[in-house]
Write a protein that holds these residues in place. Structure first.
Motif, mmCIF file in Angstrom:
data_model
loop_
_atom_site.group_PDB
_atom_site.id
_atom_site.type_symbol
_atom_site.label_atom_id
_atom_site.label_comp_id
_atom_site.label_asym_id
_atom_site.label_seq_id
_atom_site.Cartn_x
_atom_site.Cartn_y
_atom_site.Cartn_z
ATOM 1 N N GLU A 78 18.373 -24.304 4.003
ATOM 2 C CA GLU A 78 18.486 -25.283 4.994
ATOM 3 C C GLU A 78 17.150 -26.003 5.427
ATOM 4 O O GLU A 78 17.301 -27.164 5.604
ATOM 5 N N THR A 79 16.146 -25.376 5.202
ATOM 6 C CA THR A 79 14.869 -25.681 5.807
ATOM 7 C C THR A 79 13.834 -26.326 4.636
ATOM 8 O O THR A 79 12.942 -26.954 4.925
ATOM 9 N N ASP A 80 14.565 -26.306 3.454
ATOM 10 C CA ASP A 80 13.635 -26.868 2.427
ATOM 11 C C ASP A 80 13.727 -28.399 2.516
ATOM 12 O O ASP A 80 14.822 -29.002 3.276
ATOM 13 N N VAL A 208 19.462 -22.228 11.854
ATOM 14 C CA VAL A 208 18.099 -22.648 11.099
ATOM 15 C C VAL A 208 17.991 -24.088 10.835
ATOM 16 O O VAL A 208 17.110 -24.510 10.200
ATOM 17 N N PRO A 210 18.404 -28.354 11.706
ATOM 18 C CA PRO A 210 17.860 -29.152 12.503
ATOM 19 C C PRO A 210 18.749 -29.678 13.780
ATOM 20 O O PRO A 210 18.677 -30.173 14.781
#
Length: 235
Positions: A78-80, A208, A210
């Protein structure tokens, strides 16, 4: 920490990979967890372990397995950068009817390995769990901000299991009018509960991502555990 083991769910098109958490002796209810749009990520695995800690066995099918020639389902962190765009690309490639059939097969597998079956779905999986419930008749359903629900309302009369639906009132993907239509359709079932979480956006439970809203996430999880304990007591 509760470890998972890889299992295979039989389908007419071959075995679907899945992960199993918790007891394997068939003595407790099984919760089938339907992934977010990003796949079976570490966040989904954490929620599976949380359910196993609550006394359930948990089955997490890899619904993207059909998108890989080897059957190894993709997942996206999810942070990519551009994670959401990548995930939406995967979801658009998926045959939703086939994924629903895979979910029905997962429920059948869970019934063979537990005392009862519940469905818990997040985001993409919230809508998918609803579609599965219309065919598989689980003992309980929990849907977190089901992104496909506005387009699945014709299935509502067929979803007869007790259900719990979580939505944030600041959802960027499903606005207030769409939520009202979903609420009216799903709560026609007198055993359906609807909880609106003030200030929460879509995917507020993902810790994790936003959009994470810690307070809404905690409130929703406690409500989920209460709902499951009432309908699928694990202990």
């Amino acid at each position: 920490m509760i470890d998972s083991e890889r299992v295979e769910v039989p389908t007419p098109d071959g075995p679907m990979p899945a992960e199993w958490f918790g007891p394997t002796d068939g003595s407790v209810p099984v919760i089938v967890v339907c992934q977010e749009i990003f796949g079976v990520t570490d966040y989904i695995r954490r929620r599976c372990r949380d359910l196993a800690d609550a006394g359930y066995a948990v089955l997490a099918p890899h619904f993207y397995w059909r998108l890989s020639p080897t059957g190894d389902a993709p997942e996206i962190a999810e942070t990519d950068e551009n994670a959401l765009q990548q995930a939406m690309g995967l979801a658009q490639q998926l045959d939703f009817a086939a994924a629903t059939a895979d979910g029905v097969a997962a429920v059948a597998y869970a019934r063979e390995h537990g005392t009862a079956v519940g469905l818990v779905g997040f985001c993409f999986g919230g809508g998918l769990a609803f579609a599965i419930a219309a065919q598989a008749e689980p003992d309980a359903l929990v849907s977190y901000y089901g992104s496909g629900l506005p387009g699945l309302l014709e299935l509502a009369p067929r979803v007869t299991a007790p259900s719990l639906h979580h939505f944030g009132d600041a959802d960027s993907f499903i606005d207030a009018d769409a939520q009202a239509r979903v609420r009216d359709a799903v709560t026609a079932n007198t055993e359906a509960e609807w909880i609106t979480h003030p200030g929460a956006d879509h995917a507020f439970d993902n810790d994790v991502a936003p959009w994470h809203h810690p307070e809404a996430s905690a409130r929703a999880w406690q409500a989920t555990l209460r709902f499951l304990a009432d309908r699928l007591p694990a202990r």
